[in-house]
Scaffold this motif. Sequence first.
Motif, PDB file in Angstrom:
ATOM      1  N   SER A  50       0.727  -1.255   0.024  1.00 59.73           N
ATOM      2  CA  SER A  50       0.140   0.155  -0.106  1.00 59.73           C
ATOM      3  C   SER A  50       0.929   1.186   0.104  1.00 59.73           C
ATOM      4  CB  SER A  50      -0.946  -0.103   1.184  1.00 59.73           C
ATOM      5  OG  SER A  50      -2.037   1.024   1.062  1.00 59.73           O
ATOM      6  N   LYS A  55       4.147   6.686   5.176  1.00 61.50           N
ATOM      7  CA  LYS A  55       5.073   6.038   5.191  1.00 61.50           C
ATOM      8  C   LYS A  55       5.667   5.554   3.719  1.00 61.50           C
ATOM      9  CE  LYS A  55       2.681   3.004   8.473  1.00 61.50           C
ATOM     10  NZ  LYS A  55       1.880   1.845   8.722  1.00 61.50           N
ATOM     11  N   ARG A  60       1.042  -4.289   3.430  1.00 54.84           N
ATOM     12  CA  ARG A  60      -0.033  -4.079   4.051  1.00 54.84           C
ATOM     13  C   ARG A  60      -0.557  -5.189   5.047  1.00 54.84           C
ATOM     14  NH1 ARG A  60      -5.695  -1.882   1.705  1.00 54.84           N
ATOM     15  NH2 ARG A  60      -6.752  -2.261   3.392  1.00 54.84           N
ATOM     16  N   SER A  61      -0.940  -5.120   6.027  1.00 52.86           N
ATOM     17  CA  SER A  61      -1.377  -6.349   6.669  1.00 52.86           C
ATOM     18  C   SER A  61      -2.715  -6.738   6.280  1.00 52.86           C
ATOM     19  CB  SER A  61      -1.613  -6.004   8.316  1.00 52.86           C
ATOM     20  OG  SER A  61      -2.352  -6.948   9.017  1.00 52.86           O
ATOM     21  N   GLU A  67      -5.087  -0.295   9.910  1.00 55.76           N
ATOM     22  CA  GLU A  67      -3.915   0.188   9.166  1.00 55.76           C
ATOM     23  C   GLU A  67      -4.330   0.873   7.925  1.00 55.76           C
ATOM     24  OE1 GLU A  67      -1.423  -2.540   6.582  1.00 55.76           O
ATOM     25  OE2 GLU A  67      -0.034  -2.416   8.460  1.00 55.76           O
ATOM     26  N   ASN A  68      -5.360   0.579   7.184  1.00 61.08           N
ATOM     27  CA  ASN A  68      -6.015   1.278   6.094  1.00 61.08           C
ATOM     28  C   ASN A  68      -7.413   1.211   6.048  1.00 61.08           C
ATOM     29  OD1 ASN A  68      -6.375   1.993   3.352  1.00 61.08           O
ATOM     30  ND2 ASN A  68      -4.445   1.845   2.931  1.00 61.08           N
TER      31      ASN A  68
END
Length: 463
Positions: A50, A55, A60-61, A67-68
């Motif tokens: 991502s 960052k 990405r998790s 997180e998003n």
Amino acid sequence: MMAGLKPYAAYKDSGSSWLAQVPTHWEVRALRTLIRPRNERNRIDMPLLSVAREKGVFVRSMTDASENHNVIPLDLSNYKVARAGALVINKMKAWQGSMGIAPCDGIVSPAYYVYDFDIANGKFGQALLRSKPYVAHFGQASDGVRVGQWDLTIAAMRQIPVLVPPPEEQAAIVRFLDWANARLERTIRAKRRVIALLTEQKQAIIHRAVTRGLDPTVTLKPSSIPWLGDIPAHWKIWRIKYLVKEVDRRSTTGAEPLLSMRMHHGLVLFAGPLHRPPQAATLKGFKIVAPGQIVVNRMQAGNGVIFSSSLNGLVSPDYAVLDPIGAVNVEFLGELFRSRKVRAKFRAESKGLGTGSSGFMRLYNDRLGAIHVALPPVDEQAAILAGLDDELSGVNTAISRLHREIDLLREYRTRLVADVVTGKLDVRAAAALLPFGPDDSEAIEATEPESTEEIEDEENSVN
């Protein structure tokens, strides 16, 4: 070492008005000569990457919902492959700096631009393109009709001039900025730790005042509510639904000022360096707020993002706007709702996906209204607020000063990176003096590290 930096000995005209003079021995090349588009797809076995303003590009998790906020589709076969070292650009957020170098092979949204990037040092290239002057120029290369979402046009992007120092100088710049950022980040973190300690002290003082009052010798009685415990004998217990009611007035024009909820600043105008530009296509239908009302971020109620308003304006349609209906001072009620014990109760009553800060937990009106709180008489509520103002004056001043110092350090870091990567300062001699070997340097792409000290209202980003 940073204070002793000097300009280069000789400069030439870059051919660009916004870059102006650049070191004589640096190349100036159009971005189109350094990039080649990639369109490889159908590699769902690769990690999902991502892109974020803070960052750059990161792995990405697939499980951490915090997180998003973008939904991950079930079918990733159309996602683009970004090989390690590739330049990845979120074309709708390039004007915010949402771009960077892929840290490993992975896949990214098909809406992103992916390019092989022909530059000797990818970390230098990332620092350059994410520096303040370049982000502004990517903004000029973007256009569109939606508020706050402009597509980066390929034709304009390809013409952006890119500064290319010799490879060994790129490495020296990266090394120096890693070193400088590590030291600035350590200083920022130390100040954050002090803020955290002062905030904890402040919360303890507020909690004591809004749950026991100002008199330490007050007679207590059992509340009969397990999580409330003992309360002052003359205080009364109320369900929240008898203290406030929700109102839902919507803007028909979207012309009212947009407001924002900030954990450490309250309900403020959505403007200035603390905020991202709003992502909504229109503010029509946003909720109207007036002074004396309370605004609740339903998804952050357990973190205390609940404030009384002193402003007229608009907030996200997903927020709750409450009118006082009982014998209550709205500012006192706001302090009570943000106290530790009540926040914990809000978290316990929130429902949704995930748990705590790693999920989408929402405090619905029926569950909020059913919660019991203890209140003193209205005149005592005002007296408690006045007492808190006096007692917290020194703590608030210290916290504000530390926040300002952090802001200044961030501004200095942003300027330092920009001046170094665009050749305004020569760091070759300074980099040569730095010790070799492992150290605690932070990556230079972390020029705007994430912080948990602020929670901003993501619901204003209505796509």
